[in-house]
Design a protein around this motif. Structure first.
Motif, mmCIF file in Angstrom:
data_model
loop_
_atom_site.group_PDB
_atom_site.id
_atom_site.type_symbol
_atom_site.label_atom_id
_atom_site.label_comp_id
_atom_site.label_asym_id
_atom_site.label_seq_id
_atom_site.Cartn_x
_atom_site.Cartn_y
_atom_site.Cartn_z
ATOM 1 N N PRO A 191 21.926 -0.093 21.486
ATOM 2 C CA PRO A 191 20.507 -0.012 21.155
ATOM 3 C C PRO A 191 20.039 1.434 21.313
ATOM 4 O O PRO A 191 20.529 2.157 22.193
ATOM 5 C CB PRO A 191 19.834 -0.921 22.187
ATOM 6 N N LEU A 192 19.093 1.831 20.454
ATOM 7 C CA LEU A 192 18.665 3.230 20.440
ATOM 8 C C LEU A 192 17.978 3.622 21.738
ATOM 9 O O LEU A 192 18.156 4.702 22.271
ATOM 10 C CB LEU A 192 17.675 3.401 19.288
ATOM 11 N N GLN A 193 17.163 2.711 22.239
ATOM 12 C CA GLN A 193 16.377 3.044 23.428
ATOM 13 C C GLN A 193 16.393 1.885 24.418
ATOM 14 O O GLN A 193 15.560 0.991 24.337
ATOM 15 C CB GLN A 193 14.928 3.367 23.003
ATOM 16 N N PRO A 194 17.392 1.869 25.326
ATOM 17 C CA PRO A 194 17.390 0.789 26.326
ATOM 18 C C PRO A 194 16.154 0.893 27.215
ATOM 19 O O PRO A 194 15.585 1.989 27.330
ATOM 20 C CB PRO A 194 18.668 1.045 27.141
ATOM 21 N N PRO A 195 15.713 -0.207 27.824
ATOM 22 C CA PRO A 195 14.515 -0.143 28.667
ATOM 23 C C PRO A 195 14.689 0.888 29.787
ATOM 24 O O PRO A 195 15.792 1.029 30.322
ATOM 25 C CB PRO A 195 14.412 -1.552 29.260
ATOM 26 N N ILE A 196 13.614 1.596 30.116
ATOM 27 C CA ILE A 196 13.709 2.620 31.160
ATOM 28 C C ILE A 196 13.692 1.945 32.535
ATOM 29 O O ILE A 196 14.514 2.223 33.393
ATOM 30 C CB ILE A 196 12.523 3.592 31.066
ATOM 31 N N THR A 197 12.725 1.066 32.708
ATOM 32 C CA THR A 197 12.679 0.325 33.970
ATOM 33 C C THR A 197 12.604 -1.154 33.606
ATOM 34 O O THR A 197 11.526 -1.728 33.566
ATOM 35 C CB THR A 197 11.428 0.697 34.787
ATOM 36 N N ALA A 198 13.753 -1.716 33.283
ATOM 37 C CA ALA A 198 13.766 -3.112 32.844
ATOM 38 C C ALA A 198 13.325 -4.015 33.987
ATOM 39 O O ALA A 198 13.753 -3.821 35.126
ATOM 40 C CB ALA A 198 15.168 -3.483 32.391
ATOM 41 N N PRO A 199 12.474 -5.006 33.680
ATOM 42 C CA PRO A 199 11.989 -5.893 34.746
ATOM 43 C C PRO A 199 13.132 -6.643 35.433
ATOM 44 O O PRO A 199 13.022 -7.045 36.579
ATOM 45 C CB PRO A 199 11.074 -6.863 34.015
ATOM 46 N N TYR A 200 14.257 -6.851 34.704
ATOM 47 C CA TYR A 200 15.360 -7.621 35.285
ATOM 48 C C TYR A 200 16.308 -6.753 36.126
ATOM 49 O O TYR A 200 17.274 -7.232 36.678
ATOM 50 C CB TYR A 200 16.177 -8.315 34.171
ATOM 51 N N LYS A 201 16.009 -5.415 36.215
ATOM 52 C CA LYS A 201 16.935 -4.503 36.886
ATOM 53 C C LYS A 201 17.136 -4.874 38.368
ATOM 54 O O LYS A 201 18.253 -4.949 38.871
ATOM 55 C CB LYS A 201 16.375 -3.082 36.785
ATOM 56 N N THR A 202 16.018 -5.150 39.056
ATOM 57 C CA THR A 202 16.102 -5.486 40.478
ATOM 58 C C THR A 202 16.944 -6.741 40.680
ATOM 59 O O THR A 202 17.805 -6.798 41.572
ATOM 60 C CB THR A 202 14.688 -5.729 41.055
ATOM 61 N N ALA A 203 16.714 -7.746 39.801
ATOM 62 C CA ALA A 203 17.473 -8.995 39.929
ATOM 63 C C ALA A 203 18.965 -8.731 39.744
ATOM 64 O O ALA A 203 19.803 -9.289 40.469
ATOM 65 C CB ALA A 203 16.976 -10.003 38.906
ATOM 66 N N MET A 204 19.306 -7.851 38.785
ATOM 67 C CA MET A 204 20.732 -7.557 38.551
ATOM 68 C C MET A 204 21.340 -6.847 39.754
ATOM 69 O O MET A 204 22.477 -7.136 40.160
ATOM 70 C CB MET A 204 20.895 -6.703 37.301
#
Ligand code: SAM
Length: 293
Positions: free
Chosen positions: A267-280
Motif C-alpha cells: 500500500p502506498l501509505q500505511p497508517p501512521i498510528t494505526a488504532p490496532y497497533k497497540t493490540a498487535m
C-alpha cells in the motif's frame, strides 16, 4: 489472508496501489466527479475525515489543474481534517481533530480567513460496531457534524459531498439536507461494494434559509429520530438515486484473477498510528495469553 489474495479479491485496492492513490476510496470520488463534475473550477476545498488522504490527493491534482487554467486566481487551498495523523501531502493543510468538536470546526474556519470554500467533501466513517442501528446513527451524526461545519465555510452555490449509510432513517437526513441545498442526489459509485450500505450524497447549490445563522450549538445534532421517523407530506423528501462509474468498468464485488504479469505492491501509505497497533504489540508480547492463565 495473504496480501495477494486481497489484491485478487479487491480490484480497486490493487488499482489504487498501481495508480499511486493512498486508498481505494480515491476511485469513489473520481467516479462521483465523472458523474456530477463538481470539481470543475474549484479553488478552495475542505476534506473532512481525510486520512490516509486519497481524496485529498484527488483534490490536490484537480485543483492545481484548475489553477493552471485560471492562473490569475489565488493559489488553491485545501484543508484536510481527520482524527488520525496523515502523512504530508503537497498543497494540503492538515489538521488532526474530531469534526464533531467545536474547536476543530473553529480551526477549519480560521484557515479560510473569512473566505469561503467552493466544496466540502466528507468520507467519514465511524469504526463499525456491527450493530446496524448504532452504526447508522453514528454515521448520521458524523454527516450532520460535517454539514454543520459546511454551513460555516461553504460559499453560496457551493457543493457538499458526503458518505451516507442508506438505512431506514435516511429520509430524515435528506429532509435536513434539502433545507440547505435545492439539489440533493444519492449516488453509489461502481467502486463502492454493493454489499455495503454506503452511498454518497451530492448536495449542490448551497442556499441556506434566509434567517439561518451558522452556530456550532446547532439543534440539528439533537433531533430525535424516533418522533421524526414517520415523515409524511412535504416533510418526506425522496431524492434521486444515481449509480455512477463506467458500467463496463471493474465491479467492486467481483474477484478478478491475477494475470501472469501481476506484481504484488505494498500500500502506498500505511497508517501512521494505526488504532490496532497497540493490540498487535500486546499480542506479540503474549499479553493476552498471560491474561488467560
Ligand atoms: N477519504 C479518505 C481517503 O480517501 O483516504 C478515507 C476516509 S476513511 C474511509 C474514514 C475516516 O474517517 C477515518 O480516517 C477516520 O479516522 C475518520 N473519522 C471518523 N470519525 C471522525 C471524526 N469524528 N472526526 C474526524 N475524522 C473522523
Amino acid at each position: 489472508m495473504g496480501k495477494s489474495s486481497k489484491d485478487k479479491r479487491d480490484v480497486y485496492y490493487r488499482l489504487a496501489k498501481e495508480e499511486g492513490w493512498r486508498a481505494r476510496s480515491a476511485f469513489k470520488l473520481l467516479q462521483l466527479d465523472e458523474e456530477f463534475n463538481f470539481l470543475q473550477g474549484v479553488q478552495r476545498a475542505v476534506d473532512l475525515c481525510a486520512a490516509p488522504g486519497s481524496w485529498s490527493q484527488v483534490l490536490s491534482k484537480r485543483l492545481s489543474k484548475n489553477h493552471k487554467q485560471t492562473p490569475d486566481e489565488p493559489e488553491p487551498k485545501i484543508v484536510a481534517v481527520d482524527l488520525q495523523a496523515m502523512a504530508p501531502l503537497e498543497g494540503v493543510i492538515q489538521l488532526q481533530g474530531d469534526i464533531t468538536k467545536k474547536s476543530t470546526a473553529e480551526k477549519i474556519i480560521s484557515y479560510f480567513d473569512g473566505g469561503m470554500a467552493d466544496i466540502v467533501i466528507c468520507d467519514g466513517a465511524p469504526d463499525v460496531t456491527g450493530l446496524h442501528d448504532m452504526d447508522e446513527y453514528i454515521q448520521a451524526q458524523l454527516l450532520l457534524a460535517a454539514l454543520n461545519i459546511t454551513t460555516h465555510v461553504l460559499r453560496p452555490g457551493g457543493t457538499f459531498v458526503a458518505k451516507i449509510f442508506r438505512g431506514k432513517d435516511i429520509t430524515l437526513l435528506y429532509s435536513q439536507l434539502k433545507i440547505f441545498f435545492p439539489t440533493v442526489t444519492c449516488s453509489k459509485p461502481r467502486s463502492s461494494r454493493n454489499s455495503s450500505i454506503e452511498a454518497f450524497i451530492v448536495c449542490q447549490g448551497y442556499q441556506p434559509p434566509a434567517d439561518y445563522t451558522p452556530t456550532m450549538a446547532n439543534p440539528l445534532l439533537d433531533l430525535q429520530y424516533d418522533s421524526m421517523n414517520e415523515l409524511t407530506g412535504p416533510n418526506r423528501t425522496i431524492v434521486p438515486f444515481i449509480a455512477c462509474g463506467d458500467l463496463n468498468g471493474y465491479d467492486a464485488d467481483r474477484t478478478y484473477p491475477l494475470t501472469s504479469s501481476y506484481k504484488q505492491l505494498d500500500p502506498l501509505q500505511p497508517p501512521i498510528t494505526a488504532p490496532y497497533k497497540t493490540a498487535m504489540e500486546l499480542k506479540r508480547s503474549n499479553f493476552y495469553s498471560k491474561l488467560d492463565k
